[in-house]
Design a protein around this motif. Structure first.
Motif, short mmCIF file in Angstrom:
data_model
loop_
_atom_site.label_atom_id
_atom_site.label_comp_id
_atom_site.label_asym_id
_atom_site.label_seq_id
_atom_site.Cartn_x
_atom_site.Cartn_y
_atom_site.Cartn_z
N PRO A 301 -0.94 -4.39 12.19
CA PRO A 301 -0.55 -5.55 11.36
C PRO A 301 -0.26 -5.22 9.90
N PHE A 302 -0.73 -4.05 9.43
CA PHE A 302 -0.55 -3.69 8.03
C PHE A 302 0.51 -2.61 7.84
N ALA A 303 1.17 -2.22 8.93
CA ALA A 303 2.11 -1.11 8.85
C ALA A 303 3.32 -1.44 7.96
N GLU A 304 3.89 -2.63 8.12
CA GLU A 304 5.10 -2.98 7.36
C GLU A 304 4.81 -3.02 5.87
N ALA A 405 -1.50 -11.33 2.10
CA ALA A 405 -2.42 -11.50 0.98
C ALA A 405 -2.50 -10.23 0.16
N TYR A 406 -2.63 -9.09 0.82
CA TYR A 406 -2.69 -7.82 0.09
C TYR A 406 -1.35 -7.48 -0.54
N ALA A 407 -0.27 -7.85 0.12
CA ALA A 407 1.06 -7.56 -0.41
C ALA A 407 1.39 -8.38 -1.64
N SER A 408 0.67 -9.50 -1.85
CA SER A 408 1.01 -10.39 -2.95
C SER A 408 0.52 -9.89 -4.30
N GLY A 409 -0.26 -8.81 -4.35
CA GLY A 409 -0.79 -8.33 -5.61
C GLY A 409 -0.66 -6.83 -5.75
N ALA A 410 -0.94 -6.37 -6.97
CA ALA A 410 -0.86 -4.94 -7.25
C ALA A 410 -2.18 -4.23 -7.05
N VAL A 411 -3.30 -4.94 -7.26
CA VAL A 411 -4.63 -4.34 -7.19
C VAL A 411 -5.53 -5.26 -6.36
N THR A 412 -6.27 -4.66 -5.43
CA THR A 412 -7.26 -5.40 -4.66
C THR A 412 -8.64 -5.16 -5.25
N VAL A 413 -9.40 -6.24 -5.43
CA VAL A 413 -10.69 -6.17 -6.12
C VAL A 413 -11.80 -6.55 -5.15
N LEU A 414 -12.90 -5.83 -5.23
CA LEU A 414 -14.12 -6.18 -4.50
C LEU A 414 -15.27 -6.20 -5.50
N SER A 415 -15.97 -7.33 -5.60
CA SER A 415 -17.00 -7.51 -6.63
C SER A 415 -18.39 -7.72 -6.05
N SER A 416 -18.63 -7.30 -4.81
CA SER A 416 -19.87 -7.62 -4.10
C SER A 416 -21.09 -6.97 -4.75
N VAL A 417 -22.24 -7.63 -4.53
CA VAL A 417 -23.53 -7.02 -4.89
C VAL A 417 -24.25 -6.56 -3.63
N ILE A 418 -23.83 -7.04 -2.47
CA ILE A 418 -24.37 -6.61 -1.18
C ILE A 418 -23.18 -6.37 -0.25
N GLU A 419 -23.14 -5.21 0.35
CA GLU A 419 -22.02 -4.89 1.22
C GLU A 419 -22.47 -3.83 2.22
N PHE A 421 -20.24 -2.16 5.53
CA PHE A 421 -18.97 -1.46 5.62
C PHE A 421 -17.88 -2.40 5.12
N PRO A 422 -17.19 -2.08 4.01
CA PRO A 422 -16.24 -3.03 3.40
C PRO A 422 -14.91 -3.09 4.14
N ILE A 423 -14.81 -4.01 5.07
CA ILE A 423 -13.60 -4.15 5.88
C ILE A 423 -12.39 -4.46 5.00
N SER A 424 -12.56 -5.34 4.01
CA SER A 424 -11.42 -5.72 3.17
C SER A 424 -10.84 -4.53 2.42
N LEU A 425 -11.68 -3.58 2.03
CA LEU A 425 -11.17 -2.38 1.35
C LEU A 425 -10.31 -1.55 2.30
N VAL A 426 -10.75 -1.41 3.55
CA VAL A 426 -9.96 -0.64 4.52
C VAL A 426 -8.62 -1.32 4.77
N GLU A 427 -8.62 -2.65 4.87
CA GLU A 427 -7.37 -3.37 5.06
C GLU A 427 -6.43 -3.16 3.87
N ALA A 428 -6.98 -3.21 2.66
CA ALA A 428 -6.16 -2.97 1.47
C ALA A 428 -5.62 -1.54 1.47
N MET A 429 -6.42 -0.58 1.89
CA MET A 429 -5.99 0.80 1.94
C MET A 429 -4.86 0.98 2.97
#
Length: 575
Positions: A301-304, A405-419, A421-429
């Motif tokens: 889903p993130f290939a394009e 959602a990831y394509a709409s911005g230049a930088v993806t941010v994660l601000s968690s204090v508890i995490e 395995f960060p799935i959202s970071l892998v998706e952004a990558m």
């Protein structure tokens, strides 16, 4: 190979934890057969039903952890005495009266007491054997005898302070929790027609899901594989911060002892990252048994988006995830206020859905805070412009898919204090986006050197990292390309399936053949299971697939009979 997949509140339910991971594993290993043994957590989960199952799932058996009817088993005097002895031994180990650790089992390097581990195991398997003989222990574990036995252990000399101070409500809470976690002891899953017929038990999580695997190993010798993407002891500390000290201490001791027993009996223990692996070592896991197998993500889903490095808006920051207090969106909003002072054109898109009622309340608080931080730009009839912070969900006209959602911005941010395995970071990558994240959980391990990491709860550091990337498009492109390459190498479904396939073959290759094959007359057939038994080739017609949704009490099957035709008689001269 026939694998017994053990889950708790997960696969095959629609709303289950780790549902996607288990489904991808089962479908990816289509050459093997799976029997799923699932413990459900709620009536709502049961009502939602299952996801579509692939044809290599032969059987599904379920049992509830959320509600149970009285098994109506009345223990005789001798059985009651055995129960009191076994449950009392278990409670004594948890209370520390026998000198055990009050909160968690310690690793070998920290002086684990082997007799303590043996006492816990003897008590656990003693209860399991009693449940097997009597037909269940649900009533006994819910009885006043269990509460009084627990109280005596907490009042015994040598019990640690938290246990000695336990009040009656605390003892009732602990007894109720133990009864719920120990319900697998009363199931009839451990006969030859159940888990005794599989080649390998794979527990998809710790806690109650491990118990069927431990009992199958105890009763029938089935080897056990334990996989944890989140260690249950850590989850206990995070989810019960407001519980009374006695409850927290006794339950932490139980989960620590259960984890140590599972790690000791398992052939292999896998974790999703080194952060979880360190917790496993802390609970007593042998380093030689530990393997790290990263969760597998579907990269298609993130290939394009990943192959198109251009972003829709180079001045937009994106946050994606479940809205809950642990994500610390408050710090993100304060950091964004600082970013706007340096980069006035920057916008922030918060994309996600609230997690339960707590998440809904937290989302409302964040909306109010955004309006307060940017009063001159707030939305409304008298506003001078749009608020630079937007709260959105996937599925709208602007963000029809997660990759958008990831394509709409230049930088993806994660601000968690508890995490974990960060799935959202892998998706952004996978989308080729550079990330700025807080140093929690497995974040550093996931991103490697492909993003910026700042301390948690530090809005100023978060703002400085975001500004540095917003002002340097070449650096963003370079780090984003490296992030995508790293994600494709380490975090795909293919690598996850290949790793578990290798572990399955390794475990089974060391396990002895346990099943007895009978001939047509019912006599044991010697040498009936050749070495090629585990090669994924069918030499005979397969038996009809059986998928049932019955609870405890299914019929016991007959021993496996040989299905290969009898050899033709040899010529006279060859005899």
């Amino acid at each position: 190979m026939r694998i017994g997949l053990l889950t708790e509140g997960g696969y095959p339910y629609v709303s289950g934890d780790a549902r996607l991971w288990c489904d991808r594993l089962v479908r990816g290993l289509g050459q093997h057969e799976f029997d799923v043994y699932a413990l459900s957590r709620s009536q709502h989960q049961e009502d939602e039903g299952w996801i579509p199952l692939p044809p290599n799932v032969r059987r599904v058996r379920t049992a509830p952890l959320w509600a149970v009817e009285d098994d109506e088993v009345i223990l005789g005097r001798r059985a009651r005495r055995r129960f009191t002895e076994c449950f009392g031994e278990l409670a004594t180990v948890l209370s520390g009266a026998s000198g055990g650790a009050p909160t968690a089992a310690k690793g070998p390097s920290e002086g684990t007491s082997t007799p303590e581990a043996d006492r816990f195991a003897n008590a656990l398997y003693g209860l399991a054997e009693l449940a097997r003989e009597e037909g269940g222990l649900v009533g006994a574990l819910r009885s006043e005898t269990a509460v009084r036995t627990l109280e005596r252990a907490c009042r015994a000399p040598g019990a640690h302070r938290a246990a000695r101070e336990a009040r009656v409500p605390d003892l009732l809470a602990v007894a109720a929790h133990l009864e719920r976690v120990l319900r697998p002891l009363s199931l009839d899953w451990y006969e030859d027609a159940g888990l005794g017929a599989v080649d390998l038990c794979h527990a998809a999580s710790g806690g109650p899901a491990v118990l069927p695997g431990l009992l199958a190993r105890h009763f029938t010798g089935v080897p056990l594989l334990v996989t944890e993407y989140g260690v249950r002891l850590r989850t206990h500390f995070l989810t019960a911060p407001d519980a009374p000290p006695a409850v927290r201490s006794l339950l932490a001791a139980f989960h620590g002892r259960l984890a140590a027993e599972a790690y000791a009996r398992a052939e292999v223990v896998t974790s999703g990252n080194t952060h979880a692996r360190r917790w496993q070592e802390r609970c007593g896991a042998d380093r030689e048994k530990l393997r790290t197998v990263y969760p597998g993500m579907d990269a298609r889903p993130f290939a394009e988006v990943g192959e198109s490095p251009e972003c829709a808006d180079p001045d937009t920051l994106v946050w994606v995830g479940r809205v809950e207090p642990g994500k610390d969106l408050v710090s993100l909003l304060h950091a964004f206020a600082e970013i706007r002072k340096r980069q006035p054109k920057t916008r922030l898109r918060i994309v996600g859905t609230p997690a339960g009622s707590e998440g809904t309340a937290y989302l409302g608080h964040c909306r109010t805070l955004a309006a307060q931080l940017f009063p001159d730009e707030a939305e409304g009839p008298h506003a001078d412009g749009d608020n630079p912070v937007s709260f959105e969900e996937i599925g709208g006209p602007e963000l029809p898919a997660l990759a958008d959602a990831y394509a709409s911005g230049a930088v993806t941010v994660l601000s968690s204090v508890i995490e974990g395995f960060p799935i959202s970071l892998v998706e952004a990558m996978l989308c080729g986006r550079v990330t700025v994240s807080t140093d929690v959980g497995a974040v550093v391990e996931v991103i490697g050197g492909t993003g910026l990491v700042v301390p948690p709860r530090n809005p100023r550091a978060l703002a400085e990292a975001c500004v540095a990337l917003l002002r340097d498009p070449e650096r963003r492109a370079r780090l984003g390309a490296a992030a995508r390459a790293r994600a494709l190498e380490l975090f795909t479904v293919e690598q996850n399936i290949e790793a578990f396939h290798g572990i399955y073959l390794e475990i089974v290759s060391r396990a002895p053949i346990r099943r007895v094959v009978l001939d047509e007359a019912g006599a044991p057939l010697p040498f009936a299971v050749p070495a090629e038994d585990h090669v994924p080739i069918r030499w005979a017609a397969p038996s009809p697939s059986l998928v049932t949704r019955d609870g405890p009490g299914w019929a016991t099957g007959r021993p496996v009979r040989a299905t290969t035709p009898a050899p033709a008689p040899a010529p006279e001269g060859a005899r």
